[in-house]
Write an enzyme that holds these catalytic residues in place. Structure first.
Site, PDB file in Angstrom:
ATOM      1  N   LYS A  28       0.835  -1.199   0.000  1.00 48.89           N
ATOM      2  CA  LYS A  28       0.000   0.000   0.000  1.00 48.89           C
ATOM      3  C   LYS A  28       0.871   1.251   0.000  1.00 48.89           C
ATOM      4  O   LYS A  28       0.593   2.213  -0.724  1.00 48.89           O
ATOM      5  CB  LYS A  28      -0.918   0.009   1.221  1.00 48.89           C
ATOM      6  CG  LYS A  28      -1.828   1.239   1.277  1.00 48.89           C
ATOM      7  CD  LYS A  28      -2.617   1.306   2.561  1.00 48.89           C
ATOM      8  CE  LYS A  28      -1.758   1.679   3.730  1.00 48.89           C
ATOM      9  NZ  LYS A  28      -2.525   1.970   4.955  1.00 48.89           N
ATOM     10  N   ARG A  33       2.330   6.003  -3.058  1.00 49.22           N
ATOM     11  CA  ARG A  33       3.412   6.913  -3.440  1.00 49.22           C
ATOM     12  C   ARG A  33       3.596   6.918  -4.958  1.00 49.22           C
ATOM     13  O   ARG A  33       3.819   7.969  -5.570  1.00 49.22           O
ATOM     14  CB  ARG A  33       4.711   6.504  -2.742  1.00 49.22           C
ATOM     15  CG  ARG A  33       4.810   6.940  -1.283  1.00 49.22           C
ATOM     16  CD  ARG A  33       5.966   6.244  -0.584  1.00 49.22           C
ATOM     17  NE  ARG A  33       6.210   6.755   0.766  1.00 49.22           N
ATOM     18  CZ  ARG A  33       5.472   6.447   1.826  1.00 49.22           C
ATOM     19  NH1 ARG A  33       4.435   5.621   1.688  1.00 49.22           N
ATOM     20  NH2 ARG A  33       5.763   6.948   3.027  1.00 49.22           N
ATOM     21  N   ARG A 128      -7.032  11.685  13.433  1.00 48.51           N
ATOM     22  CA  ARG A 128      -5.634  11.371  13.130  1.00 48.51           C
ATOM     23  C   ARG A 128      -4.838  12.663  12.932  1.00 48.51           C
ATOM     24  O   ARG A 128      -5.325  13.621  12.322  1.00 48.51           O
ATOM     25  CB  ARG A 128      -5.540  10.474  11.894  1.00 48.51           C
ATOM     26  CG  ARG A 128      -6.253   9.144  12.082  1.00 48.51           C
ATOM     27  CD  ARG A 128      -6.112   8.229  10.893  1.00 48.51           C
ATOM     28  NE  ARG A 128      -4.737   7.752  10.730  1.00 48.51           N
ATOM     29  CZ  ARG A 128      -4.370   6.885   9.787  1.00 48.51           C
ATOM     30  NH1 ARG A 128      -5.268   6.395   8.946  1.00 48.51           N
ATOM     31  NH2 ARG A 128      -3.112   6.497   9.692  1.00 48.51           N
ATOM     32  N   SER A 174       4.108  11.426  12.722  1.00 47.03           N
ATOM     33  CA  SER A 174       3.977  10.588  11.524  1.00 47.03           C
ATOM     34  C   SER A 174       5.052  10.961  10.513  1.00 47.03           C
ATOM     35  O   SER A 174       5.208  12.139  10.179  1.00 47.03           O
ATOM     36  CB  SER A 174       2.597  10.762  10.881  1.00 47.03           C
ATOM     37  OG  SER A 174       2.526  10.071   9.648  1.00 47.03           O
ATOM     38  N   GLN A 176       4.733  10.423   7.556  1.00 53.11           N
ATOM     39  CA  GLN A 176       4.006  10.821   6.352  1.00 53.11           C
ATOM     40  C   GLN A 176       3.986  12.331   6.159  1.00 53.11           C
ATOM     41  O   GLN A 176       3.853  12.810   5.033  1.00 53.11           O
ATOM     42  CB  GLN A 176       2.576  10.271   6.378  1.00 53.11           C
ATOM     43  CG  GLN A 176       2.506   8.767   6.189  1.00 53.11           C
ATOM     44  CD  GLN A 176       1.085   8.238   6.226  1.00 53.11           C
ATOM     45  OE1 GLN A 176       0.129   9.002   6.425  1.00 53.11           O
ATOM     46  NE2 GLN A 176       0.937   6.942   6.044  1.00 53.11           N
ATOM     47  N   GLU A 317       4.038  -0.460  12.463  1.00 52.65           N
ATOM     48  CA  GLU A 317       2.839  -1.082  11.893  1.00 52.65           C
ATOM     49  C   GLU A 317       2.823  -2.598  12.089  1.00 52.65           C
ATOM     50  O   GLU A 317       1.785  -3.242  11.923  1.00 52.65           O
ATOM     51  CB  GLU A 317       2.724  -0.739  10.410  1.00 52.65           C
ATOM     52  CG  GLU A 317       3.848  -1.269   9.549  1.00 52.65           C
ATOM     53  CD  GLU A 317       3.817  -0.666   8.147  1.00 52.65           C
ATOM     54  OE1 GLU A 317       4.199  -1.379   7.220  1.00 52.65           O
ATOM     55  OE2 GLU A 317       3.420   0.509   7.999  1.00 52.65           O
ATOM     56  N   ARG A 389      -5.089  -3.950  10.662  1.00 53.45           N
ATOM     57  CA  ARG A 389      -4.018  -4.700  11.317  1.00 53.45           C
ATOM     58  C   ARG A 389      -4.530  -5.484  12.526  1.00 53.45           C
ATOM     59  O   ARG A 389      -3.946  -6.500  12.903  1.00 53.45           O
ATOM     60  CB  ARG A 389      -2.888  -3.758  11.749  1.00 53.45           C
ATOM     61  CG  ARG A 389      -2.228  -2.978  10.623  1.00 53.45           C
ATOM     62  CD  ARG A 389      -1.533  -3.864   9.611  1.00 53.45           C
ATOM     63  NE  ARG A 389      -0.898  -3.069   8.552  1.00 53.45           N
ATOM     64  CZ  ARG A 389      -0.515  -3.549   7.387  1.00 53.45           C
ATOM     65  NH1 ARG A 389      -0.689  -4.832   7.111  1.00 53.45           N
ATOM     66  NH2 ARG A 389       0.035  -2.775   6.480  1.00 53.45           N
TER      67      ARG A 389
END
Length: 428
Positions: A28, A33, A128, A174, A176, A317, A389
């Protein structure tokens, strides 16, 4: 036998040592990306064997809303560059679902267009963290209206481009946030120079993945410790092949450790930036044998699982599956370095402590992780909090615990829509 219901799935028990070969879907992290970089390229990119899931479809939909259309091919998607002229209207809306990569990677692209873009999604995405990224985007020229919330919903007002330049960024919540700025940086007028402040970002492998993919698309990228620079450049990559998702492979390799026998994961790359590859170094410490060849990774379980102390800061993760696996260890274990998991799809630390303890294990939260004291487990409902998850963690528990009823198994479609049937085939 397993039972599949609309809201529950009874995970199958492994009554014998495993002997199975599986293939997991594409990564993912790499898929989304690749889609973003393809949208910023100067010519279409054929993205081959990508993950096809809710999160990646949300990304394609978001890019289409911003002017980058895509066409499905025999083995993936052909993604066309952004065409701001094709986006018209008083305002358009990007639906993010609960996809962190969509929420973090696409707002910068909205600044390159010419219309206001409203971003919103599931209730969970509003909880988030994203505020530090929105602040950084404003500092490089973006106009963003979030009514002071630092969270969705928010609106990005496109001005046909973004100045870019130097910016300080706190990416401790994060990685990200950093990846978002770097991925869009080649399209900024001045490129972007990001200096990290605050605590180190989690998941260094995801940062390395972003840098590697930028270079593969032709970007000029430099790193000097905690400072990153991406020059303005024209991107191009006619074809990009996505690797299998090694984090999604985690429950399958864990299955060999928990149930015994051998599980082979096809296509495991010999060289990769994916954080899931760390499993290859962990598994021998848990008593398993690991062999990597041209066909993939083979994992054979050992006679027992020792208690361990693990710092999972760079591979957070993997925590749900590893925590489930350690419930069967011979002694206590400690997982640390993962305080940032409280801001993922759900508060993963609280969810794991609650659900694992509810089944009989002694699991408590620490400041930055979990303390796990194994104890006899019993069946029951494992609540998954709309977190893919956690479905995978529950499946691992079910290998040795009868009557493991997994709530809302369909949420695993975020990364692996066919997970429950593949898992049943593994055990069968």
């Amino acid at each position: 036998m397993t039972e599949a219901h609309e809201d529950h799935w009874t995970a199958p028990v492994a009554n014998a040592a495993l002997d199975a070969t599986v293939r997991v879907p594409g990564s993912k992290s790499i898929t989304n990306r690749a889609y973003v970089l393809s949208a910023l390229a100067t010519a279409p990119t054929r993205v081959r064997v990508p993950l096809d899931s809710r999160d990646t479809r949300l990304m394609l939909s978001a890019l289409a809303t911003l002017g980058a259309r895509s066409e499905e091919t025999a083995d993936g998607f052909l993604v066309h560059p952004l065409d701001a002229a094709g986006v018209r209207g008083d305002e358009v809306t990007v639906t993010m679902g609960n996809a962190g990569t969509v929420a973090r990677f696409t707002p910068a692209l909205a600044s390159l267009g010419n219309v206001p873009v409203r971003f919103d999604g599931d209730e969970a995405i509003r909880r988030r963290p994203i505020g530090p990224l929105l602040t950084a985007l404003r500092r490089v020229g973006a106009r963003i209206d979030d009514e002071g919330r630092g969270a969705p919903p928010f609106t990005v007002h496109g001005d046909g481009g973004l100045r870019g330049g130097k910016v300080d960024l706190d990416s401790s919540a994060s990685s990200q946030f950093l990846s978002a700025l770097l991925l869009a940086g080649p399209s900024f007028d001045q490129g972007v120079t990001v200096r990290l402040v605050g605590d180190a970002p989690p998941s260094e492998p995801h940062i390395a993945m972003t840098l590697d993919m930028l270079r593969r698309f032709g970007a000029a990228v430099e790193r000097d410790g905690s400072e990153f620079h991406v020059s303005p450049s024209k991107l191009s990559c006619p074809e990009y092949v996505v690797e299998p998702d090694l984090s999604t492979a985690a429950p399958f390799v864990a299955a060999a450790v928990v149930a015994g026998g051998t599980v082979r994961v096809q296509g495991w790359p010999k060289h990769t930036t994916q954080p899931g590859d760390w499993l290859r170094s962990l598994l021998p410490a848990l008593g398993a044998k690991v062999a990597l060849d041209d066909n993939g990774l083979a994992v054979t379980g050992g006679p027992a699982i020792p208690g361990v102390e693990l710092d999972l800061h760079e591979v957070g993760e993997l925590t749900p599956v590893i925590a489930a696996m350690l419930c069967f260890a011979e002694g206590p274990s400690v997982i640390s370095g993962v305080a940032h998991l409280r801001g993922h799809e759900t508060d993963r630390l609280t969810a794991l402590a609650t659900e694992l303890s509810g089944l009989g294990a002694g699991v408590t939260e620490t400041a930055d992780g979990l303390r796990i004291t194994p104890a006899p487990l019993h069946g029951g409902v494992f609540h998954t909090y709309d977190d893919h998850r956690l479905v995978m963690a529950a499946a691992v528990l079910g290998l040795r615990v009868p009557d493991m009823r997994v709530e809302n198994p369909g949420t695993v479609g975020k990364t692996f829509p066919g997970f429950t049937s593949t898992w049943t085939g593994l055990v069968g």
